[in-house]
Design a protein around this motif. Structure first.
Motif, PDB file in Angstrom:
ATOM      1  N   PRO A 138       0.802  -1.239   0.000  1.00  0.00           N
ATOM      2  CA  PRO A 138       0.000   0.000   0.000  1.00  0.00           C
ATOM      3  C   PRO A 138       0.831   1.284   0.000  1.00  0.00           C
ATOM      4  O   PRO A 138       0.328   2.340  -0.364  1.00  0.00           O
ATOM      5  CB  PRO A 138      -0.814  -0.095   1.290  1.00  0.00           C
ATOM      6  CG  PRO A 138      -0.871  -1.553   1.607  1.00  0.00           C
ATOM      7  CD  PRO A 138       0.447  -2.087   1.140  1.00  0.00           C
ATOM      8  N   ASN A 139       2.095   1.214   0.420  1.00  0.00           N
ATOM      9  CA  ASN A 139       2.942   2.407   0.454  1.00  0.00           C
ATOM     10  C   ASN A 139       4.381   1.975   0.173  1.00  0.00           C
ATOM     11  O   ASN A 139       5.095   1.550   1.080  1.00  0.00           O
ATOM     12  CB  ASN A 139       2.844   3.101   1.813  1.00  0.00           C
ATOM     13  CG  ASN A 139       3.642   4.386   1.870  1.00  0.00           C
ATOM     14  OD1 ASN A 139       4.464   4.664   0.988  1.00  0.00           O
ATOM     15  ND2 ASN A 139       3.419   5.171   2.896  1.00  0.00           N
ATOM     16  N   SER A 140       4.801   2.076  -1.073  1.00  0.00           N
ATOM     17  CA  SER A 140       6.128   1.583  -1.465  1.00  0.00           C
ATOM     18  C   SER A 140       7.275   2.389  -0.850  1.00  0.00           C
ATOM     19  O   SER A 140       8.436   2.022  -0.991  1.00  0.00           O
ATOM     20  CB  SER A 140       6.264   1.548  -2.983  1.00  0.00           C
ATOM     21  OG  SER A 140       6.091   2.846  -3.508  1.00  0.00           O
ATOM     22  N   ASN A 141       6.960   3.482  -0.142  1.00  0.00           N
ATOM     23  CA  ASN A 141       8.014   4.199   0.594  1.00  0.00           C
ATOM     24  C   ASN A 141       8.533   3.369   1.758  1.00  0.00           C
ATOM     25  O   ASN A 141       9.617   3.624   2.260  1.00  0.00           O
ATOM     26  CB  ASN A 141       7.498   5.544   1.109  1.00  0.00           C
ATOM     27  CG  ASN A 141       7.271   6.530  -0.012  1.00  0.00           C
ATOM     28  OD1 ASN A 141       7.955   6.505  -1.028  1.00  0.00           O
ATOM     29  ND2 ASN A 141       6.280   7.382   0.157  1.00  0.00           N
ATOM     30  N   TYR A 142       7.722   2.407   2.210  1.00  0.00           N
ATOM     31  CA  TYR A 142       8.172   1.484   3.258  1.00  0.00           C
ATOM     32  C   TYR A 142       8.897   0.340   2.572  1.00  0.00           C
ATOM     33  O   TYR A 142       8.291  -0.566   2.001  1.00  0.00           O
ATOM     34  CB  TYR A 142       6.995   0.973   4.092  1.00  0.00           C
ATOM     35  CG  TYR A 142       6.280   2.052   4.853  1.00  0.00           C
ATOM     36  CD1 TYR A 142       6.984   3.047   5.529  1.00  0.00           C
ATOM     37  CD2 TYR A 142       4.906   2.096   4.910  1.00  0.00           C
ATOM     38  CE1 TYR A 142       6.328   4.036   6.230  1.00  0.00           C
ATOM     39  CE2 TYR A 142       4.240   3.082   5.624  1.00  0.00           C
ATOM     40  CZ  TYR A 142       4.965   4.048   6.270  1.00  0.00           C
ATOM     41  OH  TYR A 142       4.320   5.033   6.966  1.00  0.00           O
ATOM     42  N   TYR A 143      10.210   0.407   2.615  1.00  0.00           N
ATOM     43  CA  TYR A 143      11.083  -0.499   1.881  1.00  0.00           C
ATOM     44  C   TYR A 143      12.196  -0.963   2.812  1.00  0.00           C
ATOM     45  O   TYR A 143      12.725  -0.176   3.609  1.00  0.00           O
ATOM     46  CB  TYR A 143      11.670   0.242   0.671  1.00  0.00           C
ATOM     47  CG  TYR A 143      12.862  -0.422   0.044  1.00  0.00           C
ATOM     48  CD1 TYR A 143      12.706  -1.528  -0.787  1.00  0.00           C
ATOM     49  CD2 TYR A 143      14.152   0.044   0.268  1.00  0.00           C
ATOM     50  CE1 TYR A 143      13.794  -2.142  -1.369  1.00  0.00           C
ATOM     51  CE2 TYR A 143      15.246  -0.551  -0.311  1.00  0.00           C
ATOM     52  CZ  TYR A 143      15.068  -1.659  -1.130  1.00  0.00           C
ATOM     53  OH  TYR A 143      16.158  -2.255  -1.701  1.00  0.00           O
ATOM     54  N   LEU A 144      12.534  -2.250   2.712  1.00  0.00           N
ATOM     55  CA  LEU A 144      13.632  -2.823   3.506  1.00  0.00           C
ATOM     56  C   LEU A 144      14.612  -3.524   2.575  1.00  0.00           C
ATOM     57  O   LEU A 144      14.220  -4.089   1.551  1.00  0.00           O
ATOM     58  CB  LEU A 144      13.100  -3.871   4.491  1.00  0.00           C
ATOM     59  CG  LEU A 144      12.113  -3.435   5.546  1.00  0.00           C
ATOM     60  CD1 LEU A 144      11.589  -4.646   6.292  1.00  0.00           C
ATOM     61  CD2 LEU A 144      12.773  -2.473   6.506  1.00  0.00           C
ATOM     62  N   ARG A 145      15.855  -3.530   2.991  1.00  0.00           N
ATOM     63  CA  ARG A 145      16.895  -4.272   2.263  1.00  0.00           C
ATOM     64  C   ARG A 145      17.875  -4.776   3.295  1.00  0.00           C
ATOM     65  O   ARG A 145      18.296  -4.024   4.185  1.00  0.00           O
ATOM     66  CB  ARG A 145      17.615  -3.363   1.279  1.00  0.00           C
ATOM     67  CG  ARG A 145      18.677  -4.070   0.459  1.00  0.00           C
ATOM     68  CD  ARG A 145      19.340  -3.073  -0.496  1.00  0.00           C
ATOM     69  NE  ARG A 145      20.195  -3.708  -1.453  1.00  0.00           N
ATOM     70  CZ  ARG A 145      21.469  -4.009  -1.231  1.00  0.00           C
ATOM     71  NH1 ARG A 145      22.039  -3.699  -0.074  1.00  0.00           N
ATOM     72  NH2 ARG A 145      22.194  -4.596  -2.154  1.00  0.00           N
ATOM     73  N   THR A 146      18.221  -6.045   3.191  1.00  0.00           N
ATOM     74  CA  THR A 146      19.213  -6.613   4.095  1.00  0.00           C
ATOM     75  C   THR A 146      20.035  -7.635   3.340  1.00  0.00           C
ATOM     76  O   THR A 146      19.600  -8.167   2.314  1.00  0.00           O
ATOM     77  CB  THR A 146      18.556  -7.244   5.344  1.00  0.00           C
ATOM     78  OG1 THR A 146      19.559  -7.575   6.288  1.00  0.00           O
ATOM     79  CG2 THR A 146      17.766  -8.491   5.005  1.00  0.00           C
ATOM     80  N   VAL A 147      21.213  -7.903   3.850  1.00  0.00           N
ATOM     81  CA  VAL A 147      22.087  -8.929   3.297  1.00  0.00           C
ATOM     82  C   VAL A 147      22.243  -9.999   4.364  1.00  0.00           C
ATOM     83  O   VAL A 147      22.657  -9.705   5.487  1.00  0.00           O
ATOM     84  CB  VAL A 147      23.469  -8.345   2.905  1.00  0.00           C
ATOM     85  CG1 VAL A 147      24.380  -9.449   2.383  1.00  0.00           C
ATOM     86  CG2 VAL A 147      23.306  -7.229   1.876  1.00  0.00           C
ATOM     87  N   VAL A 148      21.886 -11.233   4.013  1.00  0.00           N
ATOM     88  CA  VAL A 148      21.964 -12.342   4.958  1.00  0.00           C
ATOM     89  C   VAL A 148      23.010 -13.334   4.447  1.00  0.00           C
ATOM     90  O   VAL A 148      22.936 -13.770   3.296  1.00  0.00           O
ATOM     91  CB  VAL A 148      20.601 -13.049   5.122  1.00  0.00           C
ATOM     92  CG1 VAL A 148      20.695 -14.183   6.129  1.00  0.00           C
ATOM     93  CG2 VAL A 148      19.535 -12.050   5.543  1.00  0.00           C
ATOM     94  N   PRO A 149      23.993 -13.681   5.286  1.00  0.00           N
ATOM     95  CA  PRO A 149      25.008 -14.648   4.850  1.00  0.00           C
ATOM     96  C   PRO A 149      24.424 -16.050   4.718  1.00  0.00           C
ATOM     97  O   PRO A 149      23.446 -16.399   5.375  1.00  0.00           O
ATOM     98  CB  PRO A 149      26.057 -14.591   5.959  1.00  0.00           C
ATOM     99  CG  PRO A 149      25.351 -14.034   7.142  1.00  0.00           C
ATOM    100  CD  PRO A 149      24.223 -13.197   6.634  1.00  0.00           C
ATOM    101  N   VAL A 150      25.062 -16.837   3.858  1.00  0.00           N
ATOM    102  CA  VAL A 150      24.694 -18.237   3.683  1.00  0.00           C
ATOM    103  C   VAL A 150      25.702 -19.075   4.460  1.00  0.00           C
ATOM    104  O   VAL A 150      26.913 -18.839   4.379  1.00  0.00           O
ATOM    105  CB  VAL A 150      24.714 -18.628   2.186  1.00  0.00           C
ATOM    106  CG1 VAL A 150      24.415 -20.110   2.005  1.00  0.00           C
ATOM    107  CG2 VAL A 150      23.722 -17.777   1.405  1.00  0.00           C
ATOM    108  N   LYS A 151      25.195 -20.022   5.222  1.00  0.00           N
ATOM    109  CA  LYS A 151      26.063 -20.872   6.037  1.00  0.00           C
ATOM    110  C   LYS A 151      27.031 -21.606   5.114  1.00  0.00           C
ATOM    111  O   LYS A 151      26.623 -22.262   4.163  1.00  0.00           O
ATOM    112  CB  LYS A 151      25.235 -21.864   6.849  1.00  0.00           C
ATOM    113  CG  LYS A 151      26.086 -22.706   7.753  1.00  0.00           C
ATOM    114  CD  LYS A 151      25.251 -23.614   8.607  1.00  0.00           C
ATOM    115  CE  LYS A 151      26.187 -24.417   9.485  1.00  0.00           C
ATOM    116  NZ  LYS A 151      25.522 -25.482  10.163  1.00  0.00           N
ATOM    117  N   GLN A 152      28.330 -21.495   5.413  1.00  0.00           N
ATOM    118  CA  GLN A 152      29.358 -22.084   4.566  1.00  0.00           C
ATOM    119  C   GLN A 152      29.860 -23.429   5.105  1.00  0.00           C
ATOM    120  O   GLN A 152      30.175 -24.322   4.345  1.00  0.00           O
ATOM    121  CB  GLN A 152      30.535 -21.117   4.411  1.00  0.00           C
ATOM    122  CG  GLN A 152      30.166 -19.788   3.789  1.00  0.00           C
ATOM    123  CD  GLN A 152      29.623 -19.924   2.380  1.00  0.00           C
ATOM    124  OE1 GLN A 152      30.225 -20.586   1.535  1.00  0.00           O
ATOM    125  NE2 GLN A 152      28.469 -19.334   2.132  1.00  0.00           N
TER     126      GLN A 152
END
Length: 162
Positions: free
Chosen positions: A127-141
């Protein structure tokens, strides 16, 4: 009073047997306010305005610090509401994008043979694209340490004393 003795109308929805159904788009344009008009059998009329809580922010609440290949990773996004409460949001109001893997509803699945080290996860509140998140999650190696796995049959066995 019983519902059958009242007539309840709304400026942007319907009320039937105490259940309010409303038009979300109209609710947004009315700043989350709904006017209810209640009329009794004696033609006495009362009016009230309800202000419903609205999302004022979103945040990730990820359950673990890394993604395991071949295991579903739930993308938990919470909405912060104007009522100061926090509730989980789902794909009915969220849109996701990931740099690797496959989205299955609100789960991310990396194939077991995938070699990526990090996954970028993005979420938008529809409903409001101003609410945006971005994160980087590591992958277990590292592989799982089998010595940490416990045989369930061994959990409750008593040790013999000498």
């Amino acid at each position: 009073l019983r519902w059958n003795k009242l007539t309840v109308t709304s400026n942007n929805g319907t009320v039937q047997n105490g259940v309010l159904q409303f038009n979300r788009q109209k609710l947004i344009s009315d700043n989350y306010r709904i006017t209810l008009t209640v009329t009794t059998k004696d033609n006495e009329t009362l009016q009230t305005v309800l202000t419903l809580p609205k999302v004022v922010g979103i945040r990730f609440n990820l359950y673990s610090d890394s993604i395991k290949r071949g295991v579903h990773y739930y993308l938990n996004v919470e909405g912060q509401f104007s009522s100061h409460k926090v509730f989980p949001l789902d794909t009915s109001v969220l849109r996701f994008a990931v740099s690797d893997g496959q989205l299955i509803g609100q789960d991310l699945l990396l194939p077991a043979q995938d070699t990526t080290k990090n996954v970028i996860i993005e979420a938008w509140y529809k409903p409001n694209s101003n609410y945006y998140l971005r994160t980087v999650v590591p992958v277990k190696q590292a592989p799982d340490n089998d010595s940490l796995l416990t045989d369930p049959g061994q959990l409750f066995k008593k040790k013999k004393r000498n």
